[in-house]
Design a protein around this motif. Sequence first.
Motif, PDB file in Angstrom:
ATOM      1  N   LEU A   1       0.841  -1.184   0.000  1.00 40.12           N
ATOM      2  CA  LEU A   1       0.000   0.000   0.000  1.00 40.12           C
ATOM      3  C   LEU A   1       0.887   1.249   0.000  1.00 40.12           C
ATOM      4  CD1 LEU A   1      -3.095   0.680   0.381  1.00 40.12           C
ATOM      5  CD2 LEU A   1      -2.531   0.968   2.789  1.00 40.12           C
ATOM      6  N   PRO A   2       0.711   2.138  -0.975  1.00 41.24           N
ATOM      7  CA  PRO A   2       1.539   3.348  -1.002  1.00 41.24           C
ATOM      8  C   PRO A   2       1.005   4.413  -0.035  1.00 41.24           C
ATOM      9  CG  PRO A   2       0.088   3.329  -2.912  1.00 41.24           C
ATOM     10  CD  PRO A   2      -0.163   2.041  -2.157  1.00 41.24           C
ATOM     11  N   VAL A   3       1.844   4.831   0.913  1.00 42.20           N
ATOM     12  CA  VAL A   3       1.451   5.842   1.897  1.00 42.20           C
ATOM     13  C   VAL A   3       2.511   6.944   1.942  1.00 42.20           C
ATOM     14  CG1 VAL A   3       0.179   4.133   3.267  1.00 42.20           C
ATOM     15  CG2 VAL A   3       2.539   4.699   3.886  1.00 42.20           C
ATOM     16  N   SER A   4       2.096   8.111   2.412  1.00 39.74           N
ATOM     17  CA  SER A   4       3.023   9.244   2.487  1.00 39.74           C
ATOM     18  C   SER A   4       3.719   9.350   3.844  1.00 39.74           C
ATOM     19  CB  SER A   4       2.280  10.554   2.198  1.00 39.74           C
ATOM     20  OG  SER A   4       1.257  10.759   3.156  1.00 39.74           O
ATOM     21  N   ASP A   5       3.063   8.862   4.893  1.00 45.29           N
ATOM     22  CA  ASP A   5       3.599   8.970   6.243  1.00 45.29           C
ATOM     23  C   ASP A   5       3.304   7.655   6.964  1.00 45.29           C
ATOM     24  OD1 ASP A   5       3.432   9.412   9.177  1.00 45.29           O
ATOM     25  OD2 ASP A   5       3.881  11.503   8.657  1.00 45.29           O
ATOM     26  N   VAL A   6       4.356   6.917   7.254  1.00 48.81           N
ATOM     27  CA  VAL A   6       4.203   5.569   7.817  1.00 48.81           C
ATOM     28  C   VAL A   6       3.510   5.605   9.181  1.00 48.81           C
ATOM     29  CG1 VAL A   6       5.414   3.480   8.542  1.00 48.81           C
ATOM     30  CG2 VAL A   6       6.216   4.753   6.545  1.00 48.81           C
ATOM     31  N   ASP A   7       3.901   6.505  10.034  1.00 46.03           N
ATOM     32  CA  ASP A   7       3.301   6.558  11.373  1.00 46.03           C
ATOM     33  C   ASP A   7       1.838   6.975  11.313  1.00 46.03           C
ATOM     34  OD1 ASP A   7       5.534   5.677  12.874  1.00 46.03           O
ATOM     35  OD2 ASP A   7       6.457   7.651  12.643  1.00 46.03           O
TER      36      ASP A   7
ATOM     37  N   ILE B   1       1.142  -4.298   3.486  1.00 42.38           N
ATOM     38  CA  ILE B   1       2.440  -3.800   3.923  1.00 42.38           C
ATOM     39  C   ILE B   1       2.567  -2.378   3.410  1.00 42.38           C
ATOM     40  CG2 ILE B   1       4.927  -3.979   3.568  1.00 42.38           C
ATOM     41  CD1 ILE B   1       4.728  -6.949   3.619  1.00 42.38           C
ATOM     42  N   PHE B   2       3.030  -1.499   4.277  1.00 40.05           N
ATOM     43  CA  PHE B   2       3.366  -0.144   3.869  1.00 40.05           C
ATOM     44  C   PHE B   2       4.640   0.235   4.597  1.00 40.05           C
ATOM     45  CE2 PHE B   2       0.067   0.078   7.159  1.00 40.05           C
ATOM     46  CZ  PHE B   2       0.691   0.818   8.153  1.00 40.05           C
ATOM     47  N   GLY B   3       5.257   1.285   4.163  1.00 41.01           N
ATOM     48  CA  GLY B   3       6.483   1.714   4.808  1.00 41.01           C
ATOM     49  C   GLY B   3       7.219   2.720   3.973  1.00 41.01           C
ATOM     50  N   THR B   4       8.526   2.694   4.109  1.00 40.27           N
ATOM     51  CA  THR B   4       9.406   3.586   3.383  1.00 40.27           C
ATOM     52  C   THR B   4      10.290   2.738   2.482  1.00 40.27           C
ATOM     53  OG1 THR B   4       9.444   4.999   5.339  1.00 40.27           O
ATOM     54  CG2 THR B   4      11.110   5.440   3.658  1.00 40.27           C
ATOM     55  N   GLY B   5      10.433   3.144   1.226  1.00 43.83           N
ATOM     56  CA  GLY B   5      11.314   2.434   0.303  1.00 43.83           C
ATOM     57  C   GLY B   5      10.739   1.142  -0.249  1.00 43.83           C
ATOM     58  N   LEU B   6       9.401   0.968  -0.188  1.00 48.09           N
ATOM     59  CA  LEU B   6       8.783  -0.286  -0.620  1.00 48.09           C
ATOM     60  C   LEU B   6       8.172  -0.235  -2.016  1.00 48.09           C
ATOM     61  CD1 LEU B   6       6.925  -1.280   2.662  1.00 48.09           C
ATOM     62  CD2 LEU B   6       9.082  -2.185   1.786  1.00 48.09           C
TER      63      LEU B   6
END
Length: 148
Positions: free
Chosen positions: A10-16, A55-60
């Motif tokens: 899942l593409p997100v802008s802010d993981v937290d 799954i979401f996060g940074t660099g995925l």
Amino acid sequence: MDMKLEVVILPVSDVDRALGFYVGRLGWRLDADFPINGSYRIVQVTPPGSECSIIFGTGLTQQEAGTLHGLQLTVTDIVKAQEELTSRGVEVSGPFRDETGAFHHAGDAHRVPGPHPERASYGTFAAFKDVDGNEWFLQEVTERAPGR
């Protein structure tokens, strides 16, 4: 050979912020949070009762945040599901059905307000978006089609 869908990225802008929405607001299970380094973080969450996680996060992913539309959650009672989401502060549109009586069109131009007249399985939907605009659908399934 069996092939099971286990994870959707899942593409997100802010993981937290996404973590707060999916775990804090929706109440999904947090399976993993791996902060590998400043540019790579993996968070996995799972909806209640699902065998597939997101799954979401940074660099995925290179996909822009908020561009995933059409993810679907199957529920046995769409009214109760909508009530639960609304009680958690989630804005839900629906229930609705498609004017064709089949699976919903993209967008909302072909939506007919209210559940399927006979509450037929697979015929009623509702929709909500996460904090980035990724769109989720609920589909009411009370009786599975043969072979499912």
